[in-house]
Design a protein around this motif. Structure first.
Motif, mmCIF file in Angstrom:
data_model
loop_
_atom_site.group_PDB
_atom_site.id
_atom_site.type_symbol
_atom_site.label_atom_id
_atom_site.label_comp_id
_atom_site.label_asym_id
_atom_site.label_seq_id
_atom_site.Cartn_x
_atom_site.Cartn_y
_atom_site.Cartn_z
ATOM 1 N N UNK A 40 37.275 42.913 42.013
ATOM 2 C CA UNK A 40 37.958 41.718 42.502
ATOM 3 C C UNK A 40 37.098 41.276 43.839
ATOM 4 N N UNK A 41 36.762 42.279 44.509
ATOM 5 C CA UNK A 41 36.064 42.038 45.984
ATOM 6 C C UNK A 41 34.679 41.274 45.383
ATOM 7 N N UNK A 42 33.961 41.796 44.664
ATOM 8 C CA UNK A 42 32.937 41.287 44.016
ATOM 9 C C UNK A 42 32.943 39.875 43.753
ATOM 10 N N UNK A 43 34.178 39.719 42.936
ATOM 11 C CA UNK A 43 34.233 38.183 42.621
ATOM 12 C C UNK A 43 34.559 37.383 43.490
ATOM 13 N N UNK A 44 35.126 37.618 44.579
ATOM 14 C CA UNK A 44 35.397 37.005 45.797
ATOM 15 C C UNK A 44 34.042 36.490 46.879
ATOM 16 N N UNK A 45 33.553 37.556 46.929
ATOM 17 C CA UNK A 45 32.762 37.532 47.804
ATOM 18 C C UNK A 45 31.203 37.199 47.256
ATOM 19 N N UNK A 60 36.430 36.197 37.611
ATOM 20 C CA UNK A 60 37.053 37.009 36.501
ATOM 21 C C UNK A 60 37.413 35.846 35.222
ATOM 22 N N UNK A 61 36.973 36.178 34.011
ATOM 23 C CA UNK A 61 37.496 35.410 32.981
ATOM 24 C C UNK A 61 38.093 36.508 32.281
ATOM 25 N N UNK A 62 39.468 36.718 32.496
ATOM 26 C CA UNK A 62 40.563 37.382 32.329
ATOM 27 C C UNK A 62 41.028 37.404 30.649
ATOM 28 N N UNK A 63 40.435 38.541 29.986
ATOM 29 C CA UNK A 63 40.735 38.708 28.820
ATOM 30 C C UNK A 63 41.793 39.794 28.452
ATOM 31 N N UNK A 64 42.591 39.636 27.308
ATOM 32 C CA UNK A 64 43.884 40.268 27.088
ATOM 33 C C UNK A 64 44.856 40.320 28.048
ATOM 34 N N UNK A 65 45.293 38.873 28.510
ATOM 35 C CA UNK A 65 46.095 38.762 29.541
ATOM 36 C C UNK A 65 47.508 39.160 29.159
ATOM 37 N N UNK A 66 47.695 39.263 27.897
ATOM 38 C CA UNK A 66 49.003 39.577 27.409
ATOM 39 C C UNK A 66 49.007 41.020 26.769
ATOM 40 N N UNK A 67 47.935 41.744 26.917
ATOM 41 C CA UNK A 67 47.847 43.154 26.495
ATOM 42 C C UNK A 67 48.045 43.042 24.934
ATOM 43 N N UNK A 68 47.155 42.710 24.245
ATOM 44 C CA UNK A 68 47.310 42.495 22.780
ATOM 45 C C UNK A 68 48.710 42.040 22.294
ATOM 46 N N UNK A 69 49.339 41.527 23.023
ATOM 47 C CA UNK A 69 50.720 40.549 22.731
ATOM 48 C C UNK A 69 51.781 41.554 23.131
ATOM 49 N N UNK A 70 51.521 42.716 23.602
ATOM 50 C CA UNK A 70 52.667 43.723 23.956
ATOM 51 C C UNK A 70 53.532 43.175 25.248
ATOM 52 N N UNK A 71 52.919 42.279 25.907
ATOM 53 C CA UNK A 71 53.710 41.886 27.316
ATOM 54 C C UNK A 71 54.552 40.675 26.821
#
Length: 346
Positions: free
Chosen positions: A220-225, A230-241
């Motif tokens: 996360x720090x790398x992304x900001x600085x 981040x291109x976030x994948x699995x934001x629903x954790x394979x649908x479990x959320x």
């Protein structure tokens, strides 16, 4: 819709990206076309795919997803309306149907993979070309234990970047990114770009969701600085959320029902934390999926949140999450759950 810079490029991508990995397996071409049209109507301008898709990867369906997207561009003629991302498959994942199962990020495989993707996608260029996972053994896909192999045969990052630079110069790709990477890998790509004049990565596509926030440690720090969002994948954790798999439920045609390989978010600790997040959303009158997506999208290090769906109702609810705010009370409750059960699914 919100739009955010893609790294240090001049491109601005929608905060929600249309994921495609079910197309050709759980979704037909006509269903995929309908999803693209609906996402575009909602302001989405970013679509992500891969030569490996759909998943689960198998020889019978290999390249089907890119082919569907290419057919869409050919029929609609609106390629210029989309920022298109794709990926080359990496090594050591037991997929013999992809170039004999020995895929590497060397000249031979990068050239073959890109040219084939361009042909399938019916386009002259890919806006963001990503390395799907590292060309080395490292902790990825839920494996947190790094084990060093002194005898490992790998493709030097220098070799990969040199070839990618030639592809950028030729106009075949506009920007490059990495996926399933580590802080060491990201820093190495950035260092070589700075010292050699090669293309600079603009993004990191890694998993990120309420059950797996490991990206916050280091990357996360790398992304900001470094402006490598981040291109976030699995934001629903394979649908479990969404809550649909709680208490052992397996809905008809759902991913975990059809494919036993997707177990990353099904361990008892992850299911326990998931139940708490789902109940939190319901206690505040929110759809659990929309709360989970809104949490990801709001993070300052996230450039775009990759949403996927197998039906239009899911897609509409996912798209609507862009308008969902999270109150201080909800954020405090999420933080409390995370403190008590941090990253139960690595």
């Amino acid at each position: 819709m919100q739009y955010r810079p893609l790294g240090r490029s001049h491109l601005k991508v929608s905060a929600l990206c249309l994921g495609t990995m079910t197309w050709g397996e759980q979704n037909t071409q006509s269903e995929a076309f309908a999803q693209i049209d609906r996402a575009r109507d909602a302001g989405v301008n970013f679509i992500d795919t891969a030569e490996m898709y759909p998943v689960p990867p198998r020889g019978e369906t290999y390249t089907a997803t890119e082919t569907i997207i290419g057919n869409y561009f050919r029929e609609r003629g609106n390629r210029d309306k989309w920022i298109l991302a794709s990926k080359i498959a990496g090594p050591n994942r037991d997929m013999r149907h992809i170039r004999g199962g020995q895929t590497r990020f060397n000249r031979e495989h990068l050239t073959a993979a890109l040219d084939a993707s361009l042909q399938r996608l019916h386009t002259d260029y890919i806006d963001l070309y990503q390395l799907h996972w590292p060309d080395r053994s490292t902790n990825m896909f839920g494996d947190l234990g790094y084990r060093h192999d002194l005898d490992e045969q790998l493709t030097p990052i220098e070799e990969s970047l040199e070839v990618l630079d030639e592809m950028v110069q030729a106009g075949k790709i506009r920007h490059i990114g990495v996926s399933n990477e580590t802080p060491w890998g990201v820093s190495r790509f950035l260092h070589l770009a700075e010292t050699r004049g090669w293309p600079r990565i603009v993004s990191v596509q890694n998993p990120y969701n309420l059950l797996n926030r490991s990206y916050e440690v280091g990357l996360a720090e790398m992304s900001m600085r470094e402006q490598t969002g981040l291109l976030a994948y699995s934001p629903l954790a394979f649908g479990t959320l969404t809550g649909k798999y709680l208490n052992g439920l397996r809905p008809d045609k759902a991913r975990l029902t059809q494919f036993s390989r997707f177990i990353r978010y099904t361990n008892p600790e992850a299911q326990s934390a998931c139940a708490r997040y789902v109940q939190l959303a319901r206690d505040h009158g929110m759809d659990p999926a929309q709360m989970a997506l809104a949490f990801v999208t709001r993070q300052p290090f996230v450039t775009s949140n990759i949403i996927g769906a197998t039906n239009m109702d899911q897609l509409n609810r996912n798209l609507s999450s862009i308008n969902m705010g999270l109150s201080d009370a909800i954020l405090e409750a999420i933080a409390a759950i995370h403190r008590s059960q941090p990253n139960p699914a690595p």
